[in-house]
Scaffold this active site. Structure first.
Site, PDB file in Angstrom:
ATOM      1  N   HIS A 443       0.768  -1.141  -0.129  1.00  0.00           N
ATOM      2  CA  HIS A 443       0.004   0.020   0.008  1.00  0.00           C
ATOM      3  C   HIS A 443       0.796   1.426   0.175  1.00  0.00           C
ATOM      4  O   HIS A 443       0.436   2.314  -0.281  1.00  0.00           O
ATOM      5  CB  HIS A 443      -1.090  -0.002   1.287  1.00  0.00           C
ATOM      6  CG  HIS A 443      -2.380   0.628   0.771  1.00  0.00           C
ATOM      7  ND1 HIS A 443      -2.616   1.333   0.171  1.00  0.00           N
ATOM      8  CD2 HIS A 443      -3.378  -0.291   1.419  1.00  0.00           C
ATOM      9  CE1 HIS A 443      -4.040   1.673  -0.001  1.00  0.00           C
ATOM     10  NE2 HIS A 443      -4.531   0.741   0.673  1.00  0.00           N
ATOM     11  N   ASP A 447      -2.563   3.318  -4.129  1.00  0.00           N
ATOM     12  CA  ASP A 447      -3.694   3.208  -3.295  1.00  0.00           C
ATOM     13  C   ASP A 447      -4.541   2.091  -4.270  1.00  0.00           C
ATOM     14  O   ASP A 447      -4.477   1.545  -5.026  1.00  0.00           O
ATOM     15  CB  ASP A 447      -4.433   4.521  -3.340  1.00  0.00           C
ATOM     16  CG  ASP A 447      -3.686   5.654  -2.631  1.00  0.00           C
ATOM     17  OD1 ASP A 447      -3.000   5.229  -1.554  1.00  0.00           O
ATOM     18  OD2 ASP A 447      -3.409   6.637  -2.737  1.00  0.00           O
TER      19      ASP A 447
END
Length: 472
Positions: A443, A447
């Site tokens: 992450h 995104d």
């Protein structure tokens, strides 16, 4: 006059600093040619046969099978220029070939060296060059308070490690009565543990049949208590194994995998998204390709081609995080790793420049690396440097998974099994070939929108292979 040269464990590349001796390929007294493999070792990356740069007569070997040695530690000594007693031609060459893996000739061994402790002293040439043979042939006898056995005239029993010999010796087990389940009849630890459990069951049955029989005294000094002179005890795993608990050291390839997975979980904030896709058209396209003649195209190769096309659209996922510099490093090439299960554990061979290969080339390279993984001949270079991993866990018969990212990469695409399922196709319910796709991603590099876009593009290509034509 012969010149005795010492051959040390060479630098095996990829930052590896140590290796475990798996199997000696020569004996003391053997004549070796220049560049002849003399020992098979296992590193954290792969199994490697190490060639000797000298030709001559082996005068000594250092380290038993199962010993872990650092780079630069002595392996063998070779008498160069000496004519064997058998009258064979002199193949020696003092200059050697210099063709021993990477950085042969490390002059100094690291200070840290781990050796397998020998159970009894060995004198003369045996201490320098031959394998200690214990726990074989006749029943164990006491040697300086420890169990031992004379070497058999028939030669050593092939045993995978000194720990196996010690386990057998401490329990009075004759290794020559066992049939090894390893390669070429090699006796594994599991073989010894199985024999001990069988003996325990047989002993229990005998005591049940004769409940009033006297309890026999210990017949081996290895198991008798020594209150006045404590002896070195076997590791807890050895004792526990007899009572139904088996412990396996995390070393070699298995240890490297464990370290990498643990590091990935510690350092990477991963997330997973998944989607079901109708793979019917992809399967039909593959069938049509293979029906047209030429080399057969594998499904894995088509999935890899889809991956590289998706990474061209979403390059954020073809990257790594430099934690020290706090930077995301994006690659302009795709070195595609793929998970492969072998007898020695999970390995991830890497297809170099997968983005520049067509389906035929990918199929051939997958086949070559898979076979090398099965035979344990993958090189360290073939197991490192990946930028993205494709994990086809569908071969295990499962639909989905949330795999751990192959550190230091940033993402992994998982592919489940392709099975017939009810599916709404063109407005009607039909039976279609359905697959679940999952993407586990770091992450920090992107995104959910980017990850979702990548996975959706992969699914679109699976459902409509013509979508790939845009990137060909």
């Amino acid at each position: 006059m012969a010149q005795v040269l010492e051959f040390k464990l060479p630098d095996l590349g990829e930052g590896l600093t140590e290796a475990e001796i798996v199997r000696w390929l020569v004996e003391v007294g053997d004549v070796v040619a220049i560049d002849q493999p003399v020992v098979e070792v296992e590193t954290a990356k792969a199994m490697v046969e190490v060639p000797c740069p000298y030709g001559g007569v082996v005068t000594a070997r250092f380290g038993e099978e199962g010993t872990e040695l650092p780079v630069g530690a002595p392996l063998i000594t070779v008498a160069v220029g000496e004519r064997p007693a058998s009258g064979e031609a002199d193949t020696a060459g003092a200059e050697g070939s210099g063709n021993v893996l990477v950085g042969y000739g490390t002059s100094e061994a690291p200070a840290r060296r781990r050796r397998v402790r020998r159970e009894q002293p060995v004198s003369g040439a045996s201490a320098a060059g031959s394998r200690a043979v214990t726990g074989q042939g006749a029943a164990p006898v006491a040697v300086n308070g420890q169990a031992g056995a004379p070497e058999s005239e028939d030669g050593p029993v092939p045993v995978i490690s000194p720990l196996v010999r010690r386990l057998a010796r401490q329990n009075g087990l004759d290794l020559r009565e066992l049939t090894g389940s390893g390669p070429d009849g090699l006796i594994l630890r599991a073989d010894v543990e199985y024999a001990l459990r069988a003996a325990a069951r047989a002993g229990g049955a005998a005591q049940t049949a004769q409940p009033h029989a006297p309890v026999p005294q210990a017949t081996s000094t290895a198991t008798a208590p020594q209150p006045t002179a404590p002896q070195p005890t076997a590791p807890q795993s050895t004792a526990a194994a007899v009572h139904g608990e088996i412990r396996t050291p995390l070393k070699g390839i298995r240890g490297a995998v464990a370290d990498k997975l643990a590091r990935s979980r510690r350092e990477i904030p991963d997330a997973t998204c998944w989607v079901d896709a109708d793979a019917t058209e992809l399967m039909r396209a593959r069938t049509a390709m293979n029906a047209a003649g030429g080399p057969k195209i594998s499904l894995l190769a088509l999935l890899a081609r889809i991956c590289t096309a998706a990474l061209a659209r979403f390059p954020e996922l073809n990257s790594t995080v430099d934690t020290d510099a706090r930077e995301v490093v994006r690659f302009d090439h795709v070195h595609l790793g793929f998970a492969a299960q072998t007898d020695r554990g999970l390995v991830v061979p890497v297809v170099r420049d997968a983005h520049a290969r067509d389906a035929e080339s990918l199929t051939a390279e997958f086949a070559r690396l898979t076979e090398a993984g099965r035979t344990g001949t993958l090189t360290p270079a073939e197991l490192t440097g990946g930028t993205f991993t494709l994990n086809n866990y569908g071969v295990f018969g499962v639909d989905g998974s949330t795999p751990i990212i192959n550190h230091p990469e940033a993402a992994m695409l998982g592919v489940g099994r392709i099975v017939p399922k009810p599916w709404v196709h063109e407005g009607e319910l039909a039976v279609r070939q359905v697959v679940q796709l999952s993407l586990t991603f770091d992450h920090r590099v992107c995104d959910g929108g980017t990850a979702g876009g990548f996975l959706r593009y992969v699914a679109d290509c699976v459902e409509q292979p013509a979508v790939l034509l845009r990137t060909l």
